[in-house]
Structure formats: C-alpha cells, structure tokens
Design a protein around this motif. Structure first.
Motif, PDB file in Angstrom:
ATOM      1  N   PRO A   1       0.813  -1.214   0.000  1.00  0.00           N
ATOM      2  CA  PRO A   1       0.000   0.000   0.000  1.00  0.00           C
ATOM      3  C   PRO A   1       0.851   1.270   0.000  1.00  0.00           C
ATOM      4  O   PRO A   1       2.051   1.226   0.289  1.00  0.00           O
ATOM      5  CB  PRO A   1      -0.797  -0.121   1.299  1.00  0.00           C
ATOM      6  CG  PRO A   1      -0.010  -1.034   2.155  1.00  0.00           C
ATOM      7  CD  PRO A   1       0.824  -1.895   1.286  1.00  0.00           C
TER       8      PRO A   1
ATOM      9  N   CYS B   1       1.581  -1.276  12.692  1.00  0.00           N
ATOM     10  CA  CYS B   1       2.392  -2.047  11.736  1.00  0.00           C
ATOM     11  C   CYS B   1       3.230  -3.107  12.463  1.00  0.00           C
ATOM     12  O   CYS B   1       4.033  -2.782  13.335  1.00  0.00           O
ATOM     13  CB  CYS B   1       3.306  -1.126  10.947  1.00  0.00           C
ATOM     14  SG  CYS B   1       4.282  -2.065   9.743  1.00  0.00           S
ATOM     15  N   PRO B   2       3.064  -4.396  12.124  1.00  0.00           N
ATOM     16  CA  PRO B   2       3.777  -5.447  12.853  1.00  0.00           C
ATOM     17  C   PRO B   2       5.263  -5.549  12.515  1.00  0.00           C
ATOM     18  O   PRO B   2       6.004  -6.231  13.216  1.00  0.00           O
ATOM     19  CB  PRO B   2       3.036  -6.726  12.423  1.00  0.00           C
ATOM     20  CG  PRO B   2       2.469  -6.408  11.081  1.00  0.00           C
ATOM     21  CD  PRO B   2       2.165  -4.938  11.090  1.00  0.00           C
ATOM     22  N   VAL B   3       5.689  -4.874  11.442  1.00  0.00           N
ATOM     23  CA  VAL B   3       7.101  -5.035  11.025  1.00  0.00           C
ATOM     24  C   VAL B   3       7.858  -3.710  10.947  1.00  0.00           C
ATOM     25  O   VAL B   3       8.980  -3.660  10.469  1.00  0.00           O
ATOM     26  CB  VAL B   3       7.185  -5.749   9.651  1.00  0.00           C
ATOM     27  CG1 VAL B   3       6.719  -7.187   9.761  1.00  0.00           C
ATOM     28  CG2 VAL B   3       6.381  -5.017   8.582  1.00  0.00           C
TER      29      VAL B   3
ATOM     30  N   ALA C   1       7.234  -1.008   9.138  1.00  0.00           N
ATOM     31  CA  ALA C   1       7.400  -0.494   7.771  1.00  0.00           C
ATOM     32  C   ALA C   1       6.869   0.919   7.614  1.00  0.00           C
ATOM     33  O   ALA C   1       7.161   1.591   6.632  1.00  0.00           O
ATOM     34  CB  ALA C   1       6.670  -1.412   6.785  1.00  0.00           C
ATOM     35  N   SER C   2       6.080   1.360   8.598  1.00  0.00           N
ATOM     36  CA  SER C   2       5.429   2.661   8.496  1.00  0.00           C
ATOM     37  C   SER C   2       6.083   3.623   9.480  1.00  0.00           C
ATOM     38  O   SER C   2       6.373   3.260  10.615  1.00  0.00           O
ATOM     39  CB  SER C   2       3.940   2.462   8.826  1.00  0.00           C
ATOM     40  OG  SER C   2       3.232   3.629   8.608  1.00  0.00           O
TER      41      SER C   2
ATOM     42  N   ILE D   1       5.441   4.630   3.945  1.00  0.00           N
ATOM     43  CA  ILE D   1       5.555   3.173   4.042  1.00  0.00           C
ATOM     44  C   ILE D   1       6.765   2.734   3.245  1.00  0.00           C
ATOM     45  O   ILE D   1       6.918   3.097   2.072  1.00  0.00           O
ATOM     46  CB  ILE D   1       4.281   2.482   3.514  1.00  0.00           C
ATOM     47  CG1 ILE D   1       3.095   2.814   4.414  1.00  0.00           C
ATOM     48  CG2 ILE D   1       4.472   0.969   3.434  1.00  0.00           C
ATOM     49  CD1 ILE D   1       1.751   2.337   3.887  1.00  0.00           C
TER      50      ILE D   1
ATOM     51  N   CYS E   1       7.519  -3.603   4.153  1.00  0.00           N
ATOM     52  CA  CYS E   1       6.076  -3.898   4.250  1.00  0.00           C
ATOM     53  C   CYS E   1       5.763  -5.332   3.807  1.00  0.00           C
ATOM     54  O   CYS E   1       6.248  -5.796   2.781  1.00  0.00           O
ATOM     55  CB  CYS E   1       5.325  -2.899   3.365  1.00  0.00           C
ATOM     56  SG  CYS E   1       3.562  -3.221   3.230  1.00  0.00           S
ATOM     57  N   ILE E   2       4.949  -6.019   4.600  1.00  0.00           N
ATOM     58  CA  ILE E   2       4.515  -7.370   4.231  1.00  0.00           C
ATOM     59  C   ILE E   2       3.066  -7.356   3.724  1.00  0.00           C
ATOM     60  O   ILE E   2       2.427  -8.395   3.592  1.00  0.00           O
ATOM     61  CB  ILE E   2       4.647  -8.354   5.420  1.00  0.00           C
ATOM     62  CG1 ILE E   2       3.898  -7.817   6.643  1.00  0.00           C
ATOM     63  CG2 ILE E   2       6.107  -8.636   5.741  1.00  0.00           C
ATOM     64  CD1 ILE E   2       3.731  -8.829   7.771  1.00  0.00           C
ATOM     65  N   SER E   3       2.547  -6.139   3.477  1.00  0.00           N
ATOM     66  CA  SER E   3       1.212  -5.963   2.860  1.00  0.00           C
ATOM     67  C   SER E   3       0.105  -6.676   3.634  1.00  0.00           C
ATOM     68  O   SER E   3      -0.787  -7.269   3.042  1.00  0.00           O
ATOM     69  CB  SER E   3       1.234  -6.451   1.412  1.00  0.00           C
ATOM     70  OG  SER E   3       2.247  -5.812   0.703  1.00  0.00           O
ATOM     71  N   CYS E   4       0.162  -6.586   4.954  1.00  0.00           N
ATOM     72  CA  CYS E   4      -0.883  -7.244   5.750  1.00  0.00           C
ATOM     73  C   CYS E   4      -2.193  -6.472   5.726  1.00  0.00           C
ATOM     74  O   CYS E   4      -3.238  -7.006   6.072  1.00  0.00           O
ATOM     75  CB  CYS E   4      -0.405  -7.421   7.190  1.00  0.00           C
ATOM     76  SG  CYS E   4      -0.163  -5.851   8.025  1.00  0.00           S
ATOM     77  N   GLY E   5      -2.134  -5.185   5.386  1.00  0.00           N
ATOM     78  CA  GLY E   5      -3.357  -4.377   5.269  1.00  0.00           C
ATOM     79  C   GLY E   5      -3.860  -3.803   6.580  1.00  0.00           C
ATOM     80  O   GLY E   5      -4.864  -3.097   6.605  1.00  0.00           O
ATOM     81  N   GLN E   6      -3.163  -4.074   7.689  1.00  0.00           N
ATOM     82  CA  GLN E   6      -3.677  -3.621   8.989  1.00  0.00           C
ATOM     83  C   GLN E   6      -3.702  -2.100   9.088  1.00  0.00           C
ATOM     84  O   GLN E   6      -4.609  -1.519   9.699  1.00  0.00           O
ATOM     85  CB  GLN E   6      -2.834  -4.209  10.117  1.00  0.00           C
ATOM     86  CG  GLN E   6      -3.000  -5.713  10.236  1.00  0.00           C
ATOM     87  CD  GLN E   6      -2.288  -6.279  11.454  1.00  0.00           C
ATOM     88  OE1 GLN E   6      -2.246  -5.662  12.505  1.00  0.00           O
ATOM     89  NE2 GLN E   6      -1.732  -7.454  11.320  1.00  0.00           N
ATOM     90  N   CYS E   7      -2.724  -1.427   8.483  1.00  0.00           N
ATOM     91  CA  CYS E   7      -2.685   0.037   8.554  1.00  0.00           C
ATOM     92  C   CYS E   7      -3.869   0.639   7.791  1.00  0.00           C
ATOM     93  O   CYS E   7      -4.412   1.674   8.191  1.00  0.00           O
ATOM     94  CB  CYS E   7      -1.362   0.574   8.014  1.00  0.00           C
ATOM     95  SG  CYS E   7      -0.991   0.031   6.339  1.00  0.00           S
TER      96      CYS E   7
HETATM   97  S1  SF4 Z   1       0.383  -3.176   5.094  1.00  0.00           S
HETATM   98 FE1  SF4 Z   1       0.989  -4.090   7.078  1.00  0.00          FE
HETATM   99  S2  SF4 Z   1       3.224  -4.293   6.924  1.00  0.00           S
HETATM  100 FE2  SF4 Z   1       2.619  -2.846   5.309  1.00  0.00          FE
HETATM  101  S3  SF4 Z   1       2.809  -0.843   6.269  1.00  0.00           S
HETATM  102 FE3  SF4 Z   1       0.672  -1.487   6.539  1.00  0.00          FE
HETATM  103  S4  SF4 Z   1       0.647  -2.480   8.580  1.00  0.00           S
HETATM  104 FE4  SF4 Z   1       2.793  -2.322   7.922  1.00  0.00          FE
END
Ligand code: SF4
Ligand code: SF4
Length: 251
Positions: free
Chosen positions: A71, A88-90, A92-93, A102, A107-113
């Motif tokens: 994203p 963000c779990p890693v 990246a943000s 980002i 980014c592992i593209s988890c979509g949580q953000c």
């Molecule tokens: S998509 Fe997930 S890993 Fe990527 S910036 Fe958002 S929270 Fe972090």
C-alpha cells in the motif's frame, strides 16, 4: 520451523516457476486442512485456498504472494495521527514530518494500517494489483498440495463469519449467522460452496456490511466493495487446483 525450513516446489505457472513451501509440508504424504471461512480486506474472503497458500508458506513465501500489493499513503489525506505506525507489525510505516511513509521493502502488505487509518489515507492499486495478488495466492495453494492429489482433506468452518481475516489484532461482528462445517477433497469446490452458502444468508444489520444484506447478494462485496474474491476460485479452476462445481450432501 522459524521460516528457515523451506523447500522449492516446481509449479511452472504464470507468476511463479516454483514456490516456497515448508519442507515438512512438502514432504508429507497427506494432509488435513482446517480453515475458518471469513472475509479479508485484500482477498475478499479467506477459506481453504488462502489458508493453504499462506499457511504452508514460510515468511519469504508469504512475502512473495503479497509483493504486488504494497500500500501507499495518499499524502493529502494523511493527518499524521500515527495509528498506522503503531499497528504495523514489522515497522514499515513511519511518520516523516507531517505525513506517514511506508517502506515497500519492509512492508509485508498485511493491510492492517489500511483498516486502522481514520482518514482512509492508505490505498492500494485495487484494479491491477489485487487480481494479480489473488493469482499468486492461488498458485501458492497449488504448490502446497502438488503431488498429494486425492490425499488432502479440507474442512471449512462457517462459524463466526467475520468481515476481517483472523490475523488482525481485533475481531468484529459476524456478517451472517453461523452456517455449519463443510468438508471436501477439492479446495476450490469447498470454497465455492462456502462462498455461496454465506451469500444465501441474510446479512446481519449490526455488522460492518455496507450493503447487500438481502439473501442471495454478495456479502463479501458488501464488506469489501473493491475486491472480487471470486478471482481465486476462477483462477484455481483455470490452473487445475480444483473445480467450481459441487454437490452439497447434508449430514
Ligand atoms: S500493510 Fe501491514 S506491513 Fe505494510 S505498512 Fe501497513 S501495517 Fe505495515
Ligand atoms: S493512520 Fe492514516 S492519517 Fe494516521 S498517520 Fe497513518 S496514514 Fe496518516
């Protein structure tokens, strides 16, 4: 296995010549795959196909599937609240001055953000990247069971069918009432039947469904209007992972 114990499985498909699968899974003679059927922000829904793809891949394999869905922040909408950084779990943000950034390589593209952002300032290329992502997921599912034809059993739990994936650090009200438990030896037929059974229910008005509450309407589109989750079913049939045709046998 801490993501180090992986095998390359040759598949020779459109996006991957080979996929990374946990070595013990690749070496197993047979498997039972148990999946919670629910919605998903970038896959539309998650069932047996997605569970195979993400569940059987080490971290590097998960990243390969998500690679195309990184994203980005729409700067004009960002109010620098920092919620994306917190969730963000890693890592990246990060806030850079008055805007969030980002780092695509982390980014592992988890979509949580995307879900956490109060300003809808984080976006993806829904039209191009998402269909490709779903094809990558489906190719990984194909690789996870390659060589085990007719020796894998699949069970989908159509209970507490939430709009979000189970990986997010929250839950939400179910979008339809509980349906039951389905089993098959074909992951595509099983997900297709699960998808249809969910859509045949009346949507729960107290849920996050935005529309499509009536029986027969697409509940996953009602939760995630920008995603066509059926792409994983169509592509799964196209590459020979299974068939979209099924016959329901009630027990
Ligand atoms: S998509 Fe997930 S890993 Fe990527 S910036 Fe958002 S929270 Fe972090
Ligand atoms: S959550 Fe949204 S508004 Fe807040 S800093 Fe991140 S991108 Fe900006």
């Amino acid at each position: 296995m801490k993501s180090q114990n992986a095998a390359e499985v040759e598949i020779g498909l459109k996006h991957f010549n080979s996929v990374k699968i946990g070595s013990d899974i690749a070496a197993a003679d047979s498997m039972i795959v148990m999946s919670h059927f629910k919605g998903h922000i970038v896959a539309g829904f998650g069932g047996a196909i997605k569970n195979l793809a993400m569940g059987c891949a080490p971290a590097a394999g998960k990243k390969e599937q998500h690679f195309r869905t990184s994203p980005h922040v729409v700067e004009e909408k960002c109010v620098a609240c920092g919620k994306c950084v917190e969730i963000c779990p890693v890592g990246a943000s990060a806030l850079v001055g008055e805007v969030s950034m980002i780092e695509p390589n982390i980014c592992i593209s988890c979509g949580q953000c995307m879900e956490a952002c109060p300003s809808e300032a984080i976006d993806i290329d829904w039209e191009n990247d998402i269909p490709e992502f779903l094809e990558c997921v489906t190719e990984y599912a194909y690789g996870a069971v390659k060589g085990k034809e007719n020796r894998v059993g699949y069970i989908n739990f159509l209970l507490k069918i939430t709009p979000d994936c189970d990986c997010v650090p929250w839950s939400d009200a179910p979008i339809v009432p509980d349906i039951g438990i389905l089993a098959s030896t074909d992951p595509v037929a099983l997900d297709q039947a699960s998808y249809d059974l969910v859509n045949n229910q009346k949507g729960l008005v107290s849920s996050s469904l935005q529309f499509n509450h009536e029986a027969g309407a697409d509940k996953f589109k009602g939760a995630w209007p920008k995603v066509d989750g059926t792409h994983q079913l169509k592509y799964g049939e196209e590459i020979g992972l299974g068939s979209r045709e099924y016959k329901l046998v009630e027990i």
